[in-house]
Design an enzyme around this catalytic site. Structure first.
Site, short mmCIF file in Angstrom:
data_model
loop_
_atom_site.label_atom_id
_atom_site.label_comp_id
_atom_site.label_asym_id
_atom_site.label_seq_id
_atom_site.Cartn_x
_atom_site.Cartn_y
_atom_site.Cartn_z
N HIS A 71 2.95 50.33 25.64
CA HIS A 71 2.72 51.15 24.44
C HIS A 71 1.46 51.99 24.57
O HIS A 71 1.46 53.18 24.26
CB HIS A 71 2.62 50.25 23.21
CG HIS A 71 3.83 49.40 22.99
ND1 HIS A 71 5.07 49.93 22.70
CD2 HIS A 71 4.02 48.07 23.09
CE1 HIS A 71 5.95 48.95 22.59
NE2 HIS A 71 5.35 47.81 22.82
N ASP A 80 4.93 46.38 33.21
CA ASP A 80 6.33 46.22 32.82
C ASP A 80 7.17 45.69 33.98
O ASP A 80 8.01 44.80 33.81
CB ASP A 80 6.88 47.56 32.35
CG ASP A 80 6.13 48.09 31.15
OD1 ASP A 80 5.55 49.21 31.25
OD2 ASP A 80 6.04 47.38 30.13
C1 LIG Z 1 -4.07 46.26 21.51
C2 LIG Z 1 -2.80 46.17 22.32
O1 LIG Z 1 -1.73 45.89 21.50
C3 LIG Z 1 -2.96 45.06 23.40
O2 LIG Z 1 -3.96 45.44 24.25
C4 LIG Z 1 -1.71 44.83 24.27
C5 LIG Z 1 -0.79 43.80 23.69
N1 LIG Z 1 0.50 43.77 24.31
C6 LIG Z 1 1.05 44.91 24.79
N2 LIG Z 1 2.34 44.95 25.15
C7 LIG Z 1 2.93 46.08 25.58
N3 LIG Z 1 4.24 46.07 25.92
N4 LIG Z 1 2.22 47.21 25.65
C8 LIG Z 1 0.92 47.31 25.33
O3 LIG Z 1 0.32 48.39 25.41
C9 LIG Z 1 0.25 46.10 24.89
N5 LIG Z 1 -1.04 46.08 24.56
#
Ligand SMILES: C[C@H](O)[C@H](O)[C@H]1CNC2=NC(N)=NC(=O)C2=N1
Length: 93
Positions: A71, A80
């Protein structure tokens, strides 16, 4: 922050058991009964917590769909791919 993978890198690194859909990679696992899928989802969640990288987990009847993307980076990264490999290993265990 991990770097976004190029299309060629994704094609080269994505396990054969997974598909790419835009900025996500996905796989649907089949199970003999509903609760085996629920238990699998729990194990995926534990892997996600350990990796601090969290997929979308869709629990259906006798199937579980996993959708992964990074994300913060806005696409597909090594995190991933690693998650896909770890989840496949768990499913095969
Ligand atoms: C603040 C942010 O949500 C965290 O750093 C982590 C948590 N888990 C996450 N999971 C995924 N799939 N993408 C992210 O960017 C991600 N970021």
């Amino acid at each position: 922050m991990a770097d976004l993978l190029s299309d060629d890198e994704i094609d080269a690194q994505l396990p054969d058991t997974w598909d790419r859909e835009g900025d996500e990679i996905t796989r649907t696992y089949e199970f003999d009964d509903y609760l085996r899928g629920v238990n699998f989802a729990q194990m995926v969640g534990e892997i996600a917590e350990a990796q601090f990288h969290h997929p979308e987990i869709i629990i259906g009847y006798e199937e579980v769909e996993i959708r992964l993307t990074s994300h913060e980076e806005g696409g597909i990264t090594d995190a991933d791919i690693e998650m896909a490999e770890l989840i496949d290993a768990e499913h095969s265990a």
